[in-house]
Design a protein around this motif. Structure first.
Motif, PDB file in Angstrom:
ATOM      1  N   UNK A  46      13.148  -6.864  -1.656  1.00 49.72           N
ATOM      2  CA  UNK A  46      11.998  -7.604  -1.147  1.00 49.72           C
ATOM      3  C   UNK A  46      11.317  -6.740  -0.093  1.00 49.72           C
ATOM      4  N   UNK A  47      10.064  -6.432  -0.328  1.00 56.28           N
ATOM      5  CA  UNK A  47       9.289  -5.625   0.606  1.00 56.28           C
ATOM      6  C   UNK A  47       8.619  -6.543   1.621  1.00 56.28           C
ATOM      7  N   UNK A  48       9.049  -6.443   2.860  1.00 54.68           N
ATOM      8  CA  UNK A  48       8.519  -7.282   3.930  1.00 54.68           C
ATOM      9  C   UNK A  48       7.285  -6.611   4.517  1.00 54.68           C
ATOM     10  N   UNK A  49       6.174  -7.349   4.516  1.00 53.60           N
ATOM     11  CA  UNK A  49       4.923  -6.789   5.010  1.00 53.60           C
ATOM     12  C   UNK A  49       4.887  -6.841   6.540  1.00 53.60           C
ATOM     13  N   UNK A  50       5.746  -6.058   7.139  1.00 53.04           N
ATOM     14  CA  UNK A  50       5.846  -5.917   8.588  1.00 53.04           C
ATOM     15  C   UNK A  50       6.695  -4.694   8.871  1.00 53.04           C
ATOM     16  N   UNK A  51       6.604  -4.170  10.087  1.00 52.78           N
ATOM     17  CA  UNK A  51       7.463  -3.064  10.474  1.00 52.78           C
ATOM     18  C   UNK A  51       8.835  -3.609  10.853  1.00 52.78           C
ATOM     19  N   UNK A  52       9.825  -2.739  10.893  1.00 54.30           N
ATOM     20  CA  UNK A  52      11.168  -3.147  11.283  1.00 54.30           C
ATOM     21  C   UNK A  52      11.130  -3.803  12.659  1.00 54.30           C
ATOM     22  N   UNK A  53      11.696  -5.008  12.796  1.00 48.98           N
ATOM     23  CA  UNK A  53      11.631  -5.696  14.098  1.00 48.98           C
ATOM     24  C   UNK A  53      12.353  -4.933  15.193  1.00 48.98           C
ATOM     25  N   UNK A  54      11.763  -4.940  16.380  1.00 48.12           N
ATOM     26  CA  UNK A  54      12.365  -4.241  17.510  1.00 48.12           C
ATOM     27  C   UNK A  54      13.487  -5.054  18.150  1.00 48.12           C
ATOM     28  N   UNK A  87      -0.186  -2.669  10.279  1.00 51.86           N
ATOM     29  CA  UNK A  87      -1.559  -3.022   9.957  1.00 51.86           C
ATOM     30  C   UNK A  87      -1.961  -4.288  10.711  1.00 51.86           C
ATOM     31  N   UNK A  88      -3.252  -4.582  10.696  1.00 46.74           N
ATOM     32  CA  UNK A  88      -3.702  -5.866  11.216  1.00 46.74           C
ATOM     33  C   UNK A  88      -3.228  -6.966  10.279  1.00 46.74           C
ATOM     34  N   UNK A  89      -3.185  -8.185  10.822  1.00 48.70           N
ATOM     35  CA  UNK A  89      -2.750  -9.317  10.016  1.00 48.70           C
ATOM     36  C   UNK A  89      -3.620  -9.465   8.768  1.00 48.70           C
ATOM     37  N   UNK A  90      -4.915  -9.292   8.908  1.00 50.65           N
ATOM     38  CA  UNK A  90      -5.816  -9.447   7.771  1.00 50.65           C
ATOM     39  C   UNK A  90      -5.554  -8.375   6.710  1.00 50.65           C
ATOM     40  N   UNK A  91      -5.250  -7.143   7.147  1.00 47.47           N
ATOM     41  CA  UNK A  91      -4.950  -6.070   6.192  1.00 47.47           C
ATOM     42  C   UNK A  91      -3.698  -6.420   5.380  1.00 47.47           C
ATOM     43  N   UNK A  92      -2.678  -6.998   6.050  1.00 43.41           N
ATOM     44  CA  UNK A  92      -1.480  -7.405   5.313  1.00 43.41           C
ATOM     45  C   UNK A  92      -1.831  -8.447   4.246  1.00 43.41           C
ATOM     46  N   UNK A  93      -2.682  -9.392   4.611  1.00 40.34           N
ATOM     47  CA  UNK A  93      -3.074 -10.439   3.668  1.00 40.34           C
ATOM     48  C   UNK A  93      -3.755  -9.848   2.439  1.00 40.34           C
ATOM     49  N   UNK A  94      -4.661  -8.934   2.665  1.00 35.32           N
ATOM     50  CA  UNK A  94      -5.371  -8.315   1.544  1.00 35.32           C
ATOM     51  C   UNK A  94      -4.416  -7.492   0.692  1.00 35.32           C
ATOM     52  N   UNK A  95      -3.518  -6.743   1.340  1.00 32.81           N
ATOM     53  CA  UNK A  95      -2.539  -5.944   0.603  1.00 32.81           C
ATOM     54  C   UNK A  95      -1.700  -6.835  -0.313  1.00 32.81           C
ATOM     55  N   UNK A  96      -1.241  -7.953   0.199  1.00 26.02           N
ATOM     56  CA  UNK A  96      -0.360  -8.829  -0.564  1.00 26.02           C
ATOM     57  C   UNK A  96      -1.095  -9.533  -1.695  1.00 26.02           C
ATOM     58  N   UNK A  97      -2.394  -9.713  -1.553  1.00 28.12           N
ATOM     59  CA  UNK A  97      -3.157 -10.409  -2.588  1.00 28.12           C
ATOM     60  C   UNK A  97      -3.448  -9.531  -3.808  1.00 28.12           C
ATOM     61  N   UNK A  98      -3.158  -8.240  -3.731  1.00 23.59           N
ATOM     62  CA  UNK A  98      -3.425  -7.341  -4.854  1.00 23.59           C
ATOM     63  C   UNK A  98      -2.508  -7.660  -6.042  1.00 23.59           C
ATOM     64  N   UNK A  99      -2.969  -7.354  -7.238  1.00 23.66           N
ATOM     65  CA  UNK A  99      -2.264  -7.764  -8.458  1.00 23.66           C
ATOM     66  C   UNK A  99      -0.899  -7.095  -8.621  1.00 23.66           C
ATOM     67  N   UNK A 100      -0.679  -5.938  -7.996  1.00 21.22           N
ATOM     68  CA  UNK A 100       0.587  -5.228  -8.160  1.00 21.22           C
ATOM     69  C   UNK A 100       1.581  -5.539  -7.035  1.00 21.22           C
ATOM     70  N   UNK A 101       1.329  -6.602  -6.271  1.00 22.78           N
ATOM     71  CA  UNK A 101       2.155  -6.885  -5.087  1.00 22.78           C
ATOM     72  C   UNK A 101       3.282  -7.862  -5.409  1.00 22.78           C
ATOM     73  N   UNK A 102       4.112  -7.545  -6.362  1.00 23.45           N
ATOM     74  CA  UNK A 102       5.285  -8.353  -6.650  1.00 23.45           C
ATOM     75  C   UNK A 102       6.406  -7.997  -5.671  1.00 23.45           C
ATOM     76  N   UNK A 103       7.281  -8.966  -5.451  1.00 23.37           N
ATOM     77  CA  UNK A 103       8.441  -8.775  -4.571  1.00 23.37           C
ATOM     78  C   UNK A 103       8.022  -8.359  -3.157  1.00 23.37           C
ATOM     79  N   UNK A 104       6.893  -8.882  -2.714  1.00 18.39           N
ATOM     80  CA  UNK A 104       6.439  -8.641  -1.350  1.00 18.39           C
ATOM     81  C   UNK A 104       6.259  -9.979  -0.644  1.00 18.39           C
ATOM     82  N   UNK A 105       6.459  -9.964   0.664  1.00 15.48           N
ATOM     83  CA  UNK A 105       6.442 -11.203   1.431  1.00 15.48           C
ATOM     84  C   UNK A 105       5.915 -10.948   2.832  1.00 15.48           C
ATOM     85  N   UNK A 106       5.185 -11.918   3.389  1.00 17.29           N
ATOM     86  CA  UNK A 106       4.800 -11.867   4.797  1.00 17.29           C
ATOM     87  C   UNK A 106       4.836 -13.271   5.367  1.00 17.29           C
ATOM     88  N   UNK A 107       4.758 -13.355   6.685  1.00 19.37           N
ATOM     89  CA  UNK A 107       4.675 -14.649   7.361  1.00 19.37           C
ATOM     90  C   UNK A 107       3.410 -14.673   8.186  1.00 19.37           C
TER      91      UNK A 107
END
Length: 316
Positions: A46-54, A87-107
């Motif tokens: 599962x690809x988490x649309x965020x950097x590794x938490x500090x 990335x900015x929150x909006x950039x993550x949203x757009x990235x995840x909405x792409x058709x090839x974004x399977x097995x990806x997740x964000x909050x």
């Protein structure tokens, strides 16, 4: 048959299949199941649309791990992979909405528009507390904010919010003035530089941001906080029903066994945030961008305040 009905039926079938798969795997004879799993082990990434938490006590990642532990089949290995770029929150949203974004997740916080882009798992991660917003101000403005008596008084001041944050739309819809910036760190700097008067922060966010208050000589305003119905969800790509079903199955399970309640109530973001509400009253706001499907009337998912005023504030 329209597409929404097809998606609904496909989702139901996916959930049924996933539940049946997990159930069969769990009741299998243990020694034989172990032999089979060693030969056919599935590695699920599962690809988490965020950097590794500090922080080790990161709320979202640790909650996600609890959910996955409850929905992972025997012999299956689930791996979380984090981005190496921020990335900015909006950039993550757009990235995840792409058709090839399977097995990806964000909050992120939900809105009607965001739910047209992505597939929400409609279980609020903070039980709706994300809509309880404390007012961070400059310390030398304490007396000014103590004199506020109504929402109309607050409308004369200017709030700071992130560009494209759903909260900006909420504030504007309620007649509040907003200056926008990019990201919370910039907004804290802008508040200190007197670019606006206050910065609404979630009651579950403030415990992680005390360093900003100390650095810029800021404080939480007395007397008042903002309250509007809002929800933070896990989101996946609209076509990724397998991952959505996995998250929903695991989330419902940890709710059933009380594990989510224990995690939620004991986490520093909640435990250290809620005391800020003591002695403060809500300015009640409407949230016109909240999807009608948000489960605000379901006590299984929503936080229940002990005081009548706070309970009304959240549900209003």
């Amino acid at each position: 048959m329209d597409q929404s009905m097809l998606r609904s039926r496909w989702h139901i079938l996916t959930v049924i299949f996933w539940g049946a798969y997990c159930a069969v795997a769990q009741v299998a004879d243990a020694p034989e199941a172990q032999l089979a799993s060693s030969a056919t082990a599935r590695h699920y990434v599962i690809n988490v649309e965020a950097v590794t938490p500090e922080r080790e006590d990161d709320y979202y990642v640790n909650l996600l791990r609890l959910i996955l532990a409850a929905s992972t089949a025997p012999g299956e290995n689930v791996e979380l992979r984090f981005s190496d770029r921020q990335f900015t929150q909006w950039r993550w949203l757009i990235e995840l909405s792409q058709t090839d974004s399977r097995n990806k997740l964000l909050w992120t916080a939900t809105s009607t528009h965001r739910e047209t882009l992505l597939r929400p798992i409609r279980i609020p991660l903070f039980k709706g507390l994300i809509g309880i917003r404390l007012l961070v101000i400059r310390r030398d403005d304490e007396a000014r904010f103590r004199q506020l008596t109504s929402l109309q008084d607050l409308q004369a001041l200017v709030a700071g919010q992130g560009a494209k944050w759903p909260d900006s739309l909420v504030l504007k819809a309620n007649g509040l003035q907003v200056t926008e910036g990019v990201g919370k760190e910039q907004l804290y700097k802008m508040l200190a530089a007197k670019r606006f008067d206050y910065f609404p922060r979630g009651v579950t966010e403030i415990a992680n941001e005390t360093a900003f208050l100390q650095q810029y000589d800021l404080m939480v305003a007395p007397k008042w906080y903002l309250s509007y119905p809002a929800a933070m969800y896990f989101f996946v790509n609209r076509e990724d029903e397998e991952l959505a079903a996995r998250i929903e199955t695991g989330f419902e399970k940890i709710i059933d066994i009380g594990e989510f309640e224990q995690f939620f109530s004991s986490h520093p973001r909640v435990k250290n945030g809620l005391p800020y509400l003591d002695g403060r009253q809500p300015f009640l706001l409407n949230n016109p961008s909240l999807p009608k499907s948000t489960p605000i009337d379901n006590p299984r998912y929503w936080y229940s305040f002990s005081s009548a005023s706070s309970s009304a504030a959240l549900a209003n």
